[in-house]
Design a protein around this motif. Structure first.
Motif, PDB file in Angstrom:
ATOM      1  N   MET A  52     -32.499   9.195 -30.600  1.00  0.00           N
ATOM      2  CA  MET A  52     -32.408  10.520 -30.015  1.00  0.00           C
ATOM      3  C   MET A  52     -30.928  10.904 -29.905  1.00  0.00           C
ATOM      4  O   MET A  52     -30.109  10.121 -29.468  1.00  0.00           O
ATOM      5  CB  MET A  52     -33.072  10.537 -28.645  1.00  0.00           C
ATOM      6  N   THR A  53     -30.608  12.111 -30.287  1.00  0.00           N
ATOM      7  CA  THR A  53     -29.245  12.617 -30.242  1.00  0.00           C
ATOM      8  C   THR A  53     -28.968  13.231 -28.879  1.00  0.00           C
ATOM      9  O   THR A  53     -29.738  14.062 -28.398  1.00  0.00           O
ATOM     10  CB  THR A  53     -29.027  13.687 -31.334  1.00  0.00           C
ATOM     11  N   LYS A  54     -27.865  12.819 -28.263  1.00  0.00           N
ATOM     12  CA  LYS A  54     -27.490  13.343 -26.949  1.00  0.00           C
ATOM     13  C   LYS A  54     -26.481  14.470 -27.130  1.00  0.00           C
ATOM     14  O   LYS A  54     -25.483  14.313 -27.837  1.00  0.00           O
ATOM     15  CB  LYS A  54     -26.898  12.233 -26.092  1.00  0.00           C
ATOM     16  N   ILE A  55     -26.741  15.611 -26.486  1.00  0.00           N
ATOM     17  CA  ILE A  55     -25.859  16.781 -26.582  1.00  0.00           C
ATOM     18  C   ILE A  55     -25.546  17.271 -25.179  1.00  0.00           C
ATOM     19  O   ILE A  55     -26.450  17.449 -24.356  1.00  0.00           O
ATOM     20  CB  ILE A  55     -26.531  17.917 -27.384  1.00  0.00           C
ATOM     21  N   GLY A  56     -24.269  17.518 -24.916  1.00  0.00           N
ATOM     22  CA  GLY A  56     -23.841  18.088 -23.647  1.00  0.00           C
ATOM     23  C   GLY A  56     -23.412  19.528 -23.848  1.00  0.00           C
ATOM     24  O   GLY A  56     -22.720  19.849 -24.807  1.00  0.00           O
ATOM     25  N   ASP A  69     -36.623  19.173 -29.841  1.00  0.00           N
ATOM     26  CA  ASP A  69     -37.238  18.038 -30.521  1.00  0.00           C
ATOM     27  C   ASP A  69     -36.170  17.047 -30.974  1.00  0.00           C
ATOM     28  O   ASP A  69     -35.264  17.397 -31.731  1.00  0.00           O
ATOM     29  CB  ASP A  69     -38.052  18.503 -31.725  1.00  0.00           C
ATOM     30  N   GLY A  70     -36.259  15.825 -30.495  1.00  0.00           N
ATOM     31  CA  GLY A  70     -35.329  14.778 -30.896  1.00  0.00           C
ATOM     32  C   GLY A  70     -33.958  14.876 -30.250  1.00  0.00           C
ATOM     33  O   GLY A  70     -33.037  14.169 -30.633  1.00  0.00           O
ATOM     34  N   LEU A  71     -33.819  15.772 -29.269  1.00  0.00           N
ATOM     35  CA  LEU A  71     -32.526  15.948 -28.603  1.00  0.00           C
ATOM     36  C   LEU A  71     -32.629  15.613 -27.121  1.00  0.00           C
ATOM     37  O   LEU A  71     -33.608  15.941 -26.461  1.00  0.00           O
ATOM     38  CB  LEU A  71     -32.044  17.399 -28.743  1.00  0.00           C
ATOM     39  N   ASP A  72     -31.592  14.971 -26.619  1.00  0.00           N
ATOM     40  CA  ASP A  72     -31.448  14.719 -25.187  1.00  0.00           C
ATOM     41  C   ASP A  72     -30.302  15.625 -24.737  1.00  0.00           C
ATOM     42  O   ASP A  72     -29.137  15.322 -24.984  1.00  0.00           O
ATOM     43  CB  ASP A  72     -31.132  13.248 -24.945  1.00  0.00           C
ATOM     44  N   ILE A  73     -30.649  16.763 -24.118  1.00  0.00           N
ATOM     45  CA  ILE A  73     -29.645  17.772 -23.762  1.00  0.00           C
ATOM     46  C   ILE A  73     -29.354  17.709 -22.268  1.00  0.00           C
ATOM     47  O   ILE A  73     -30.271  17.664 -21.450  1.00  0.00           O
ATOM     48  CB  ILE A  73     -30.137  19.188 -24.136  1.00  0.00           C
ATOM     49  N   PHE A  74     -28.060  17.705 -21.922  1.00  0.00           N
ATOM     50  CA  PHE A  74     -27.691  17.839 -20.517  1.00  0.00           C
ATOM     51  C   PHE A  74     -26.736  19.023 -20.385  1.00  0.00           C
ATOM     52  O   PHE A  74     -25.994  19.343 -21.303  1.00  0.00           O
ATOM     53  CB  PHE A  74     -27.095  16.547 -19.944  1.00  0.00           C
TER      54      PHE A  74
END
Length: 69
Positions: A1-5, A30-35
């Protein structure tokens, strides 16, 4: 999973910042871990997260002095 801030800056523009946060919620994740972080840049009208925004894990950082972008 790709993490994006995502960081957004608020300065006396609470309504627009809340609108921005609502728009970000509509992103396809989908497939993203967004904070998300909101930086209140020493607003005279202190920005406040709603309870719903807090539950979603949005973080508020408040500067005591406006440091620009």
């Amino acid at each position: 999973m790709t993490k994006i801030g995502i960081v957004t800056v608020d300065y006396n523009s609470g309504k627009e910042t809340h609108d921005c946060l609502a728009s970000l919620e509509k992103l396809k994740k989908d497939g993203l871990d967004i904070f998300i972080i909101v930086l209140d840049n020493a607003s005279k009208e202190k920005f406040v997260l709603t309870e719903e925004e807090k539950k979603k894990g949005i973080v508020l950082i408040r500067n005591e002095m406006n440091t620009g972008f």
